[in-house]
Design an enzyme around this catalytic site. Structure first.
Site, PDB file in Angstrom:
ATOM      1  N   PRO A  80       5.569   8.727  -1.252  1.00 16.42           N
ATOM      2  CA  PRO A  80       4.880   9.460  -0.180  1.00 16.42           C
ATOM      3  C   PRO A  80       3.374   9.183  -0.218  1.00 16.42           C
ATOM      4  O   PRO A  80       2.751   9.282  -1.257  1.00 16.42           O
ATOM      5  CB  PRO A  80       5.154  10.933  -0.506  1.00 16.42           C
ATOM      6  N   GLU A  81       2.828   8.801   0.927  1.00 12.87           N
ATOM      7  CA  GLU A  81       1.383   8.633   1.045  1.00 12.87           C
ATOM      8  C   GLU A  81       0.858   9.772   1.927  1.00 12.87           C
ATOM      9  O   GLU A  81       1.605  10.682   2.278  1.00 12.87           O
ATOM     10  CB  GLU A  81       1.064   7.253   1.651  1.00 12.87           C
TER      11      GLU A  81
END
Ligand SMILES: [Zn+2]
Length: 269
Positions: A2-3
């Protein structure tokens, strides 16, 4: 992993279910995440949730006497369950809410964490963070100032949290293609026009990714269990042995600080 767009998508999704609601108690099935789950979270009891914020890739749950700091690590996700569902192997934490709903944390690789802070001011995780890319503090003047005399390559520099937070490997590859800048360019060689374009593309690509619910490569799910849909919009990341969608030249793959860098020699200068 996840960014920023995936974390922001999660925040927007869970927020309306949580703010104003109370955490009745927590069920922690496995404390052994990247750091042990904080004792305050194990003992939580009837706590009102005042707000859900985000700083960099941290989700921040504001309670009356402190903050829960959540990092999704490599493979974490948060989902709202409207009825009881049997917990599976990687469902490590549930927050049971006063209205019967459950916030469930799933993390197969357990690189995420749940910490507690009495206050965030001067917190060691927050203190050295650069500006938020979608805020007004992150602008052309700021980036030109920071770029002066910098001899590092542009890609790892953009991924440094002290310069700007939340730019991970996937989106940085995409941003540099959209900005027509080679990932290996030395930062100080960028002119003002290029930096201006870079700032515009950073904001544009992150905002579009948020709109599409983020990118799901392996584990990421939105709060309602759906994957993110930005994968379909990726033009260069993960496109080994493929051709550039803009000019049809073969895409090049190199490693920069051990991370995969994809680029097009024709489109990026
Ligand atoms: Zn190209």
């Amino acid at each position: 992993m996840p960014e920023l767009p995936e974390v922001e998508t999660t925040r927007r999704g869970i927020k309306s279910y949580l703010v104003g609601n109370k955490i009745k108690y927590s069920i922690v099935r496995n404390r052994r995440l990247r750091f042990p789950v904080a004792i305050e979270i194990l003992n939580i009891n009837n706590e009102l949730i005042l707000n859900i914020k985000r700083r960099a890739k941290y989700l921040l749950f504001e309670l009356k006497y402190g903050w829960i700091i959540i990092h999704l690590g490599m493979s974490g996700n948060l989902q709202i369950l409207t009825k009881k569902q049997l917990a599976l192997k990687h469902d490590h934490i549930d927050l049971v809410l006063a209205d019967g709903k459950i916030l469930r944390y799933t993390d197969p690789r357990r690189f995420g964490f749940w910490l507690w802070a009495n206050n965030l001011h001067n917190h060691p995780l927050m203190i050295h963070l650069g500006p938020e890319p979608l805020s007004n503090n992150f602008n052309v003047e700021y980036l030109c100032q920071r770029a002066k005399n910098k001899k590092t390559a542009i890609k790892p520099w953009l991924m440094d949290n002290k310069i700007v937070v939340g730019l991970g490997n996937i989106y940085t590859n995409e941003i540099l293609l959209a900005s027509k800048i080679l990932p290996t360019r030395i930062v100080k060689s960028l002119n003002k026009k290029e930096i201006t374009n870079l700032v515009i593309q950073i904001k544009y690509i992150l905002n579009s990714a948020i709109e599409y619910g983020g990118t799901t490569l392996k584990n990421f799910l939105q709060f309602d269990g759906k994957p993110g849909f930005f994968n379909q919009k990726l033009l260069i990341y993960g496109k080994k042995n493929e051709h550039c969608t803009i000019c049809n030249q073969k895409i090049t793959l190199i490693k920069q600080r051990n991370r995969s860098t994809y680029f097009c020699y024709n489109c990026q200068k």
